[in-house]
Write a protein that holds these residues in place. Structure first.
Motif, short mmCIF file in Angstrom:
data_model
loop_
_atom_site.label_atom_id
_atom_site.label_comp_id
_atom_site.label_asym_id
_atom_site.label_seq_id
_atom_site.Cartn_x
_atom_site.Cartn_y
_atom_site.Cartn_z
N PRO A 19 -18.68 86.92 35.36
CA PRO A 19 -18.90 87.15 36.80
C PRO A 19 -18.05 86.19 37.64
O PRO A 19 -17.78 85.07 37.23
N GLU A 20 -17.63 86.67 38.80
CA GLU A 20 -16.84 85.86 39.73
C GLU A 20 -17.65 85.69 41.01
O GLU A 20 -17.90 86.65 41.72
N LEU A 21 -18.06 84.46 41.29
CA LEU A 21 -18.88 84.17 42.46
C LEU A 21 -18.02 83.62 43.57
O LEU A 21 -17.24 82.69 43.37
N LYS A 22 -18.16 84.20 44.75
CA LYS A 22 -17.46 83.73 45.95
C LYS A 22 -18.46 83.70 47.10
O LYS A 22 -19.56 84.24 46.98
N TYR A 23 -18.05 83.09 48.19
CA TYR A 23 -18.89 83.04 49.38
C TYR A 23 -18.11 83.57 50.57
O TYR A 23 -16.92 83.28 50.72
N THR A 24 -18.79 84.34 51.41
CA THR A 24 -18.16 84.85 52.63
C THR A 24 -18.03 83.69 53.61
O THR A 24 -18.64 82.63 53.42
N PRO A 25 -17.24 83.85 54.68
CA PRO A 25 -17.11 82.78 55.68
C PRO A 25 -18.45 82.36 56.30
O PRO A 25 -18.61 81.22 56.73
N THR A 26 -19.43 83.26 56.29
CA THR A 26 -20.74 82.92 56.84
C THR A 26 -21.66 82.28 55.80
O THR A 26 -22.80 81.94 56.11
N GLY A 27 -21.19 82.14 54.55
CA GLY A 27 -21.96 81.46 53.52
C GLY A 27 -22.77 82.37 52.62
O GLY A 27 -23.55 81.90 51.80
N THR A 28 -22.59 83.68 52.72
CA THR A 28 -23.32 84.63 51.86
C THR A 28 -22.65 84.71 50.49
O THR A 28 -21.44 84.91 50.40
N ALA A 29 -23.44 84.57 49.44
CA ALA A 29 -22.91 84.65 48.08
C ALA A 29 -22.62 86.10 47.72
O ALA A 29 -23.42 87.00 48.01
N VAL A 30 -21.48 86.33 47.07
CA VAL A 30 -21.12 87.65 46.56
C VAL A 30 -20.52 87.46 45.16
O VAL A 30 -19.66 86.62 44.94
N CYS A 31 -21.02 88.24 44.21
CA CYS A 31 -20.59 88.11 42.82
C CYS A 31 -20.12 89.48 42.33
O CYS A 31 -20.79 90.49 42.55
N THR A 32 -18.97 89.51 41.68
CA THR A 32 -18.44 90.76 41.12
C THR A 32 -18.25 90.60 39.62
O THR A 32 -17.91 89.52 39.14
N PHE A 33 -18.48 91.68 38.91
CA PHE A 33 -18.24 91.71 37.48
C PHE A 33 -18.13 93.16 37.04
O PHE A 33 -18.40 94.07 37.82
N GLY A 34 -17.69 93.37 35.83
CA GLY A 34 -17.52 94.72 35.30
C GLY A 34 -18.49 94.99 34.16
O GLY A 34 -18.84 94.10 33.39
N VAL A 35 -18.92 96.24 34.07
CA VAL A 35 -19.78 96.70 32.98
C VAL A 35 -19.14 97.93 32.35
O VAL A 35 -18.68 98.84 33.06
N ALA A 36 -19.10 97.95 31.03
CA ALA A 36 -18.58 99.11 30.30
C ALA A 36 -19.75 99.85 29.67
O ALA A 36 -20.63 99.25 29.06
N THR A 37 -19.75 101.16 29.83
CA THR A 37 -20.72 102.02 29.16
C THR A 37 -19.95 102.98 28.27
O THR A 37 -18.81 103.35 28.59
N ASN A 38 -20.55 103.38 27.17
CA ASN A 38 -19.85 104.31 26.28
C ASN A 38 -20.81 105.38 25.79
O ASN A 38 -22.02 105.21 25.82
N ARG A 39 -20.25 106.48 25.39
CA ARG A 39 -21.04 107.56 24.80
C ARG A 39 -20.23 108.16 23.67
O ARG A 39 -19.00 108.15 23.67
N SER A 40 -20.94 108.68 22.69
CA SER A 40 -20.32 109.33 21.53
C SER A 40 -20.87 110.74 21.41
O SER A 40 -22.03 110.99 21.74
N TRP A 41 -20.03 111.62 20.92
CA TRP A 41 -20.47 112.98 20.68
C TRP A 41 -19.62 113.57 19.55
O TRP A 41 -18.58 113.03 19.20
N VAL A 42 -20.12 114.65 18.98
CA VAL A 42 -19.43 115.31 17.88
C VAL A 42 -18.82 116.61 18.41
O VAL A 42 -19.50 117.41 19.05
N THR A 43 -17.54 116.80 18.15
CA THR A 43 -16.85 118.01 18.60
C THR A 43 -17.23 119.19 17.71
O THR A 43 -17.88 119.02 16.68
N GLN A 44 -16.79 120.38 18.11
CA GLN A 44 -17.07 121.57 17.32
C GLN A 44 -16.41 121.48 15.94
O GLN A 44 -16.86 122.10 14.99
N GLU A 45 -15.34 120.69 15.85
CA GLU A 45 -14.64 120.52 14.57
C GLU A 45 -15.33 119.48 13.69
O GLU A 45 -14.89 119.22 12.57
N GLY A 46 -16.38 118.81 14.19
CA GLY A 46 -17.11 117.82 13.41
C GLY A 46 -16.59 116.40 13.55
O GLY A 46 -17.03 115.50 12.84
#
Length: 165
Positions: A19-46
């Motif tokens: 996470p990357e934490l920064k503060y706005t000029p007025t002092g409000t904390a803002v944090c950004t980060f990334g999340v990865a989600t994944n899914r698996s499935w089987v095709t008609q060919e198996g």
């Protein structure tokens, strides 16, 4: 037509970066980060196919400070929030659009195995990092160890009237 609507996002995935934490000029904390989600499935060919989606997460105020303190790259996290879209003009004058999830709540999942030092215990003891170990610390660790289960006798009779529900 109803005047109510819902904008709710729920994700369970892994952090792609710290996470990357920064503060706005007025002092409000803002944090950004990334999340990865994944899914698996089987095709008609198996064949098994995998797909990964990457999500930009933004947290504000106290939640932002908590994210910065508790989260790190690779951790599994449950994210609850709302989706937002915003645009801006980049340095080259091109219009850019961003899709973000504004975080309302989150839960960190710690991968622990019996006998291993858990990540949760490390975080719990982080506030005590400067103090020397005491006898109380040793006894609290003993309390955390799983106790052997008491054996249940199979010949024990249960009276249905004794059940409270």
């Amino acid at each position: 037509m109803s005047s109510r609507s819902i904008n709710k996002i729920t994700l369970l995935g892994n952090l792609t970066r710290d996470p990357e934490l920064k503060y706005t000029p007025t002092g409000t904390a803002v944090c950004t980060f990334g999340v990865a989600t994944n899914r698996s499935w089987v095709t008609q060919e198996g064949k098994t196919r995998d797909e990964v989606q990457f999500h930009r997460i933004v947290a504000w105020q106290k939640v932002a400070e908590l994210c910065n303190k508790l989260l790190s790259k690779g951790k599994k996290v449950y994210v609850d929030g709302r989706i937002t879209y915003r645009g801006y003009v980049d340095k080259n004058g091109q219009q850019r659009n961003i899709t973000e999830i504004v975080l309302d709540d989150f839960i960190v999942f710690y991968d622990t195995k019996p006998g291993d030092a858990s990540e949760a215990q490390k975080n719990d003891s982080a506030s005590d990092a400067g103090s020397p170990p005491s006898d109380e610390d040793e006894s609290s660790e003993e309390k955390r160890k799983p106790k052997p289960k008491e054996s249940v006798q199979a010949d024990e009779d249960v009276n249905p009237d004794d059940i409270p529900f």
